[in-house]
Design a protein around this motif. Structure first.
Motif, PDB file in Angstrom:
ATOM      1  N   MET A 132      47.441  40.455  50.910  1.00 60.90           N
ATOM      2  CA  MET A 132      47.956  39.296  51.584  1.00 60.90           C
ATOM      3  C   MET A 132      46.751  38.617  52.377  1.00 60.90           C
ATOM      4  SD  MET A 132      50.848  39.232  51.697  1.00 60.90           S
ATOM      5  CE  MET A 132      51.227  38.090  53.256  1.00 60.90           C
ATOM      6  N   ALA A 133      45.504  39.319  52.570  1.00 60.04           N
ATOM      7  CA  ALA A 133      44.281  38.433  53.107  1.00 60.04           C
ATOM      8  C   ALA A 133      43.854  37.477  51.842  1.00 60.04           C
ATOM      9  CB  ALA A 133      43.358  39.426  53.458  1.00 60.04           C
ATOM     10  N   GLN A 134      43.831  37.892  50.601  1.00 61.53           N
ATOM     11  CA  GLN A 134      43.332  37.315  49.393  1.00 61.53           C
ATOM     12  C   GLN A 134      44.436  35.889  49.361  1.00 61.53           C
ATOM     13  OE1 GLN A 134      43.316  40.179  46.426  1.00 61.53           O
ATOM     14  NE2 GLN A 134      41.255  40.423  46.536  1.00 61.53           N
ATOM     15  N   ILE A 135      45.602  36.019  49.443  1.00 64.05           N
ATOM     16  CA  ILE A 135      46.723  35.050  49.389  1.00 64.05           C
ATOM     17  C   ILE A 135      46.173  33.982  50.559  1.00 64.05           C
ATOM     18  CG2 ILE A 135      49.094  34.453  49.552  1.00 64.05           C
ATOM     19  CD1 ILE A 135      48.161  35.582  46.871  1.00 64.05           C
ATOM     20  N   ILE A 136      46.265  34.510  51.749  1.00 64.41           N
ATOM     21  CA  ILE A 136      46.081  33.554  52.649  1.00 64.41           C
ATOM     22  C   ILE A 136      44.744  32.734  52.695  1.00 64.41           C
ATOM     23  CG2 ILE A 136      45.436  33.502  55.377  1.00 64.41           C
ATOM     24  CD1 ILE A 136      47.557  35.858  55.577  1.00 64.41           C
ATOM     25  N   PHE A 137      43.558  33.251  52.438  1.00 62.38           N
ATOM     26  CA  PHE A 137      42.221  32.820  52.021  1.00 62.38           C
ATOM     27  C   PHE A 137      42.521  32.010  50.802  1.00 62.38           C
ATOM     28  CE2 PHE A 137      38.280  32.703  49.367  1.00 62.38           C
ATOM     29  CZ  PHE A 137      37.480  32.073  50.461  1.00 62.38           C
ATOM     30  N   LEU A 138      43.206  32.116  49.791  1.00 63.50           N
ATOM     31  CA  LEU A 138      43.619  31.304  48.566  1.00 63.50           C
ATOM     32  C   LEU A 138      44.352  30.094  49.102  1.00 63.50           C
ATOM     33  CD1 LEU A 138      43.283  30.866  45.597  1.00 63.50           C
ATOM     34  CD2 LEU A 138      45.093  32.025  45.234  1.00 63.50           C
ATOM     35  N   PHE A 139      45.239  30.292  50.120  1.00 61.58           N
ATOM     36  CA  PHE A 139      46.074  29.157  50.452  1.00 61.58           C
ATOM     37  C   PHE A 139      45.186  28.020  51.128  1.00 61.58           C
ATOM     38  CE2 PHE A 139      48.636  27.504  54.194  1.00 61.58           C
ATOM     39  CZ  PHE A 139      49.624  26.867  53.416  1.00 61.58           C
ATOM     40  N   PHE A 140      44.511  28.631  52.076  1.00 57.55           N
ATOM     41  CA  PHE A 140      43.631  27.766  52.935  1.00 57.55           C
ATOM     42  C   PHE A 140      42.504  27.165  52.045  1.00 57.55           C
ATOM     43  CE2 PHE A 140      45.228  30.134  56.818  1.00 57.55           C
ATOM     44  CZ  PHE A 140      45.813  29.233  57.226  1.00 57.55           C
ATOM     45  N   LEU A 141      42.173  27.849  51.084  1.00 55.67           N
ATOM     46  CA  LEU A 141      40.943  27.268  50.146  1.00 55.67           C
ATOM     47  C   LEU A 141      41.732  26.034  49.307  1.00 55.67           C
ATOM     48  CD1 LEU A 141      38.131  27.585  48.912  1.00 55.67           C
ATOM     49  CD2 LEU A 141      39.001  29.038  47.173  1.00 55.67           C
ATOM     50  N   THR A 142      43.053  26.464  49.038  1.00 56.03           N
ATOM     51  CA  THR A 142      43.728  25.182  48.090  1.00 56.03           C
ATOM     52  C   THR A 142      43.676  23.910  49.100  1.00 56.03           C
ATOM     53  OG1 THR A 142      44.882  26.912  47.003  1.00 56.03           O
ATOM     54  CG2 THR A 142      45.665  24.884  46.917  1.00 56.03           C
ATOM     55  N   ILE A 143      44.262  24.328  50.289  1.00 54.07           N
ATOM     56  CA  ILE A 143      44.454  23.236  51.130  1.00 54.07           C
ATOM     57  C   ILE A 143      42.822  22.383  51.195  1.00 54.07           C
ATOM     58  CG2 ILE A 143      44.820  22.440  53.245  1.00 54.07           C
ATOM     59  CD1 ILE A 143      47.080  24.496  53.468  1.00 54.07           C
ATOM     60  N   ALA A 144      41.733  23.109  51.455  1.00 50.44           N
ATOM     61  CA  ALA A 144      40.509  22.406  51.814  1.00 50.44           C
ATOM     62  C   ALA A 144      40.145  21.730  50.489  1.00 50.44           C
ATOM     63  CB  ALA A 144      39.472  23.564  52.223  1.00 50.44           C
ATOM     64  N   LEU A 145      40.395  22.388  49.335  1.00 51.93           N
ATOM     65  CA  LEU A 145      39.795  21.566  48.083  1.00 51.93           C
ATOM     66  C   LEU A 145      40.497  20.590  47.959  1.00 51.93           C
ATOM     67  CD1 LEU A 145      38.854  24.833  45.762  1.00 51.93           C
ATOM     68  CD2 LEU A 145      37.517  23.151  46.806  1.00 51.93           C
ATOM     69  N   SER A 146      41.922  20.578  48.301  1.00 49.38           N
ATOM     70  CA  SER A 146      42.663  19.263  48.099  1.00 49.38           C
ATOM     71  C   SER A 146      42.169  18.214  48.822  1.00 49.38           C
ATOM     72  CB  SER A 146      44.351  19.499  48.522  1.00 49.38           C
ATOM     73  OG  SER A 146      44.814  20.533  47.287  1.00 49.38           O
ATOM     74  N   GLY A 147      41.844  18.604  50.140  1.00 43.93           N
ATOM     75  CA  GLY A 147      41.387  17.292  51.179  1.00 43.93           C
ATOM     76  C   GLY A 147      39.970  16.910  50.807  1.00 43.93           C
ATOM     77  N   ILE A 148      39.030  17.860  50.210  1.00 37.79           N
ATOM     78  CA  ILE A 148      37.919  17.337  49.732  1.00 37.79           C
ATOM     79  C   ILE A 148      38.083  16.483  48.471  1.00 37.79           C
ATOM     80  CG2 ILE A 148      35.741  18.086  48.667  1.00 37.79           C
ATOM     81  CD1 ILE A 148      35.847  20.658  50.470  1.00 37.79           C
ATOM     82  N   GLY A 149      39.022  16.975  47.640  1.00 43.39           N
ATOM     83  CA  GLY A 149      39.288  15.995  46.487  1.00 43.39           C
ATOM     84  C   GLY A 149      39.711  14.945  46.658  1.00 43.39           C
ATOM     85  N   ALA A 150      40.724  14.637  47.703  1.00 39.87           N
ATOM     86  CA  ALA A 150      41.110  13.519  48.236  1.00 39.87           C
ATOM     87  C   ALA A 150      40.104  12.596  48.770  1.00 39.87           C
ATOM     88  CB  ALA A 150      42.165  13.795  49.128  1.00 39.87           C
ATOM     89  N   LEU A 151      39.200  12.913  49.560  1.00 44.30           N
ATOM     90  CA  LEU A 151      37.950  12.242  50.338  1.00 44.30           C
ATOM     91  C   LEU A 151      37.091  11.615  48.972  1.00 44.30           C
ATOM     92  CD1 LEU A 151      37.230  14.216  53.259  1.00 44.30           C
ATOM     93  CD2 LEU A 151      38.465  11.953  53.158  1.00 44.30           C
ATOM     94  N   VAL A 152      36.870  12.718  48.139  1.00 42.45           N
ATOM     95  CA  VAL A 152      35.774  11.923  46.885  1.00 42.45           C
ATOM     96  C   VAL A 152      36.690  10.948  46.114  1.00 42.45           C
ATOM     97  CG1 VAL A 152      34.784  12.998  44.913  1.00 42.45           C
ATOM     98  CG2 VAL A 152      34.653  14.247  46.789  1.00 42.45           C
ATOM     99  N   GLN A 153      37.875  11.296  45.788  1.00 42.49           N
ATOM    100  CA  GLN A 153      38.527  10.078  45.081  1.00 42.49           C
ATOM    101  C   GLN A 153      38.708   8.671  45.798  1.00 42.49           C
ATOM    102  OE1 GLN A 153      42.406  11.217  43.272  1.00 42.49           O
ATOM    103  NE2 GLN A 153      41.474  13.001  42.848  1.00 42.49           N
TER     104      GLN A 153
END
Length: 138
Positions: free
Chosen positions: A6-27
């Protein structure tokens, strides 16, 4: 074991959101440098790109990463071609932005030269990634 998963899933969830935000800003940084008219609607376009990246990441990438955490077979062959190309575009764009800012800190040239070098790096990285096995005509 379940708490660790569950800790890995939560970490993966927030990492996915963060990488989506960074990708949007870079684009958006890349697109706004090309089209100067987008400065007025920059936040709206950034939000739309962010939602598109969230959709792609949670629809296609997140289930494969969860399956890999559980030790199951990852079915990355189910990705549509446009998703693969968009992910590769984001990766090449990220490499280009890192190269752009690194070369800008090291060498003093004009902005046009920086952008041309960035475009060359982007093109080379994107073409190299597109030469992979999953994009070859069979």
């Amino acid at each position: 074991m379940a708490l660790r998963f569950m800790a890995q899933i939560i970490f993966l969830f927030f990492l996915t959101i963060a990488l989506s935000g960074i990708g949007a800003l870079v684009q958006m940084n890349f697109i706004s440098e090309i089209f100067l008219a987008l400065k007025a609607v920059k936040e709206i376009v950034t939000g739309l790109i962010f939602v598109l990246l969230l959709y792609i990441n949670f629809r296609y990438c997140f289930p494969d990463q969860v399956a890999e955490l559980r030790g199951r077979n990852v079915q990355s062959d189910r990705y549509p071609v446009w998703v693969k190309q968009y992910i590769l575009f984001n990766c090449a764009l990220f490499v280009e932005e890192v190269f752009y800012y690194a070369i800008k800190d090291w060498v003093s040239l004009s902005e046009v030269i920086y952008r041309l070098l960035g475009l060359v790096v982007f093109t080379l990285v994107y073409m190299y990634m597109l030469s992979g096995e999953e994009f070859k005509v069979k």
